[in-house]
Design an enzyme around this catalytic site. Structure first.
Site, PDB file in Angstrom:
ATOM      1  N   HIS A 206       0.802  -1.232   0.000  1.00 29.71           N
ATOM      2  CA  HIS A 206       0.000   0.000   0.000  1.00 29.71           C
ATOM      3  C   HIS A 206       0.830   1.276   0.000  1.00 29.71           C
ATOM      4  CE1 HIS A 206       1.063  -0.078   4.225  1.00 29.71           C
ATOM      5  NE2 HIS A 206       0.722   1.190   4.287  1.00 29.71           N
TER       6      HIS A 206
HETATM    7  C1  UD1 Z   1      -1.994   5.304   6.116  1.00 33.46           C
HETATM    8  C2  UD1 Z   1      -0.691   5.795   6.731  1.00 33.46           C
HETATM    9  C3  UD1 Z   1       0.372   4.727   6.547  1.00 33.46           C
HETATM   10  C4  UD1 Z   1      -0.092   3.389   7.062  1.00 33.46           C
HETATM   11  C5  UD1 Z   1      -1.399   3.026   6.381  1.00 33.46           C
HETATM   12  C6  UD1 Z   1      -1.936   1.708   6.863  1.00 33.46           C
HETATM   13  C7  UD1 Z   1      -0.224   8.195   6.643  1.00 33.46           C
HETATM   14  C8  UD1 Z   1       0.536   9.235   5.947  1.00 33.46           C
HETATM   15  N1  UD1 Z   1      -0.210   6.981   6.074  1.00 33.46           N
HETATM   16  O1  UD1 Z   1      -1.785   5.173   4.716  1.00 33.46           O
HETATM   17  O2  UD1 Z   1       1.529   5.112   7.273  1.00 33.46           O
HETATM   18  O3  UD1 Z   1       0.895   2.417   6.785  1.00 33.46           O
HETATM   19  O4  UD1 Z   1      -2.349   4.060   6.674  1.00 33.46           O
HETATM   20  O5  UD1 Z   1      -3.114   1.378   6.196  1.00 33.46           O
HETATM   21  O6  UD1 Z   1      -0.793   8.456   7.659  1.00 33.46           O
HETATM   22  N2  UD1 Z   1      -9.189   4.741   2.214  1.00 33.46           N
HETATM   23  C9  UD1 Z   1     -10.392   4.075   2.212  1.00 33.46           C
HETATM   24  N3  UD1 Z   1     -10.909   3.705   3.424  1.00 33.46           N
HETATM   25  C10 UD1 Z   1     -10.301   3.954   4.588  1.00 33.46           C
HETATM   26  C11 UD1 Z   1      -9.078   4.642   4.589  1.00 33.46           C
HETATM   27  C12 UD1 Z   1      -8.530   5.021   3.383  1.00 33.46           C
HETATM   28  O7  UD1 Z   1     -10.982   3.826   1.168  1.00 33.46           O
HETATM   29  O8  UD1 Z   1     -10.835   3.584   5.650  1.00 33.46           O
HETATM   30  C13 UD1 Z   1      -8.600   5.107   0.908  1.00 33.46           C
HETATM   31  C14 UD1 Z   1      -8.941   6.534   0.489  1.00 33.46           C
HETATM   32  O9  UD1 Z   1      -9.075   6.559  -0.908  1.00 33.46           O
HETATM   33  C15 UD1 Z   1      -7.705   7.293   0.886  1.00 33.46           C
HETATM   34  C16 UD1 Z   1      -6.606   6.273   0.652  1.00 33.46           C
HETATM   35  O10 UD1 Z   1      -7.192   5.012   0.990  1.00 33.46           O
HETATM   36  O11 UD1 Z   1      -7.534   8.463   0.153  1.00 33.46           O
HETATM   37  C17 UD1 Z   1      -5.377   6.498   1.475  1.00 33.46           C
HETATM   38  O12 UD1 Z   1      -5.706   6.601   2.869  1.00 33.46           O
HETATM   39  P1  UD1 Z   1      -4.741   7.434   3.866  1.00 33.46           P
HETATM   40  O13 UD1 Z   1      -5.237   7.329   5.255  1.00 33.46           O
HETATM   41  O14 UD1 Z   1      -4.517   8.795   3.304  1.00 33.46           O
HETATM   42  O15 UD1 Z   1      -3.364   6.704   3.714  1.00 33.46           O
HETATM   43  P2  UD1 Z   1      -3.006   5.151   3.710  1.00 33.46           P
HETATM   44  O16 UD1 Z   1      -2.469   4.815   2.385  1.00 33.46           O
HETATM   45  O17 UD1 Z   1      -4.121   4.319   4.259  1.00 33.46           O
END
Ligand code: UD1
Length: 368
Positions: A206
């Site tokens: 991811h």
């Molecule tokens: C975040 C953390 C990362 C961690 C990861 C574990 C930061 C910068 N990154 O990354 O360190 O390893 O979580 O999962 O804090 N989304 C969903 N549902 C959710 C959450 C996210 O669909 O419940 C999708 C959304 O499109 C979102 C994307 O995933 O924009 C990224 O989510 P985000 O929380 O920004 O970062 P992660 O890649 O999950």
């Protein structure tokens, strides 16, 4: 002592669960509130972990959701500031390195509230990683820095952090792992997936550096396709990765009808199901931080698809190898393991299931 415990994203929950449990043993010394920023919000990225880990429902859910880094960080800060002003805690506790960790640290410190960071001092030296920026900002501001190993202590000292702020306690995530290992071992997820113990690799992917660039993601998919000819790969897919596979039109790599079911894509798993998958796997391929540690504690061979790690102890003492994201090196590492050349893993010092108790006992001593 009034404490606000902060969680936000999936890797935070298993780190906070043992802290809450340890605090519950001291009801007259510690009053604690759980704040969930809502950085992760899907049932499978958040609520299912609360259920699996027996965590209490958050007292306050900020519900910030997704966004750019600035949007997400800013929204957390605005919402968390109100909570701090209203609740007037003596201490805020943050874990890990996600945006919620940094946002809540900055907010609390600007209100002159003490902050403790659990899992402090990890450094990848890779400033393109958002987590590295979060780690640096958090550690420089925090009052108490709880570390998982001696490398972290050295990193903090080298950055000029006073020694008296640093407490080497061990690894709270491994507290949770050891606590749930037996119950996870009794699940029967493998039957449902048509798998045998040791008969598959578990994959997680991811990191933006691996999934947000089409050329890189495609090369990784090529490597996985080759490995899958020799060992089935099970891939609980992160929402970010699923989105990018669709954007880049790479679905054919992960569709069962096109790869003979050799790469099995499934929804993100809850804590116990994933632990079951991990502990029964032949190897793990990952770009996660925490999984490098969990495989080391379990002695499962781990291939990390990154160019660096903030957790070098998992390579020096554990089962982890860092291979980057080029096809040849990924495939070679998997073949080495299949040929029996995996590293002998030792569980690092103080990764013994008691880190959270050490932290809470230490906090109580400070409060007296
Ligand atoms: C975040 C953390 C990362 C961690 C990861 C574990 C930061 C910068 N990154 O990354 O360190 O390893 O979580 O999962 O804090 N989304 C969903 N549902 C959710 C959450 C996210 O669909 O419940 C999708 C959304 O499109 C979102 C994307 O995933 O924009 C990224 O989510 P985000 O929380 O920004 O970062 P992660 O890649 O999950």
């Amino acid at each position: 002592m009034k404490i606000i415990n902060v969680v936000g994203a999936r890797p935070n929950f298993m780190k906070m669960a043992p802290i809450i449990e340890a605090m519950n043993a001291y009801p007259s010394e510690i009053e604690h509130l759980l704040v969930h920023t809502g950085q992760h919000y899907d049932e499978k990225m958040s609520q299912s972990f609360f259920n699996d880990l027996g965590m209490p429902k958050p007292d306050i859910d900020l519900g910030v959701g997704s966004g750019s880094h600035a949007e997400q960080t800013g929204r957390i800060m605005i919402e968390f500031e109100e909570i701090c002003i209203r609740e007037q805690p003596d201490l805020v506790i943050v874990v890990g390195d996600v945006n919620s960790t940094m946002a809540c640290t900055i907010t609390a410190k600007k209100l002159n509230i003490k902050v403790a960071h659990i899992e402090a001092g990890l450094r990848s030296r890779d400033m393109t990683m958002p987590e590295e920026i979060n780690r640096l900002c958090t550690d420089v501001l925090c009052d108490y820095l709880f570390t998982t190993d001696q490398y972290a202590n050295e990193n903090l000292l080298a950055e000029g952090i006073p020694e008296e702020k640093i407490v080497f306690v061990g690894n709270v995530m491994i507290d949770t792992l050891f606590k749930h290992k037996e119950i996870a071992g009794q699940l029967n997820l493998l039957d449902a997936l048509g798998l045998e113990p040791q008969g598959y690799a578990a994959l997680t992917l991811h990191r933006p550096s691996n999934v947000d660039d089409k050329v890189v993601l495609q090369e990784i998919m090529e490597a996985l396709t080759e490995i899958s000819q020799e060992l089935t790969i099970v891939f609980p897919i992160h929402p970010r990765t699923l989105k990018m596979i669709e954007v880049f039109e790479l679905e054919h790599y992960v569709q069962g009808d096109k790869n003979n079911g050799k790469i099995k894509v499934i929804e993100p798993l809850g804590y116990l199901d994933f632990l079951h998958l991990n502990m029964n796997s032949r190897m793990v391929l990952t770009d996660s931080g925490g999984l490098q540690e969990e495989t080391t504690a379990l002695g499962i061979p781990c291939i990390t698809l990154r160019h660096n790690t903030e957790r070098p102890i998992t390579c020096d003492e554990g089962s982890n190898v860092i291979v980057g994201n080029k096809k040849e090196t990924i495939v070679e590492a998997a073949r080495n393991i299949l040929q029996g050349q995996s590293r002998v893993s030792h569980v690092p010092e103080k990764w013994d299931g008691n880190a959270a108790v050490r932290i809470v006992e230490w906090l109580i001593l400070q409060g007296n």
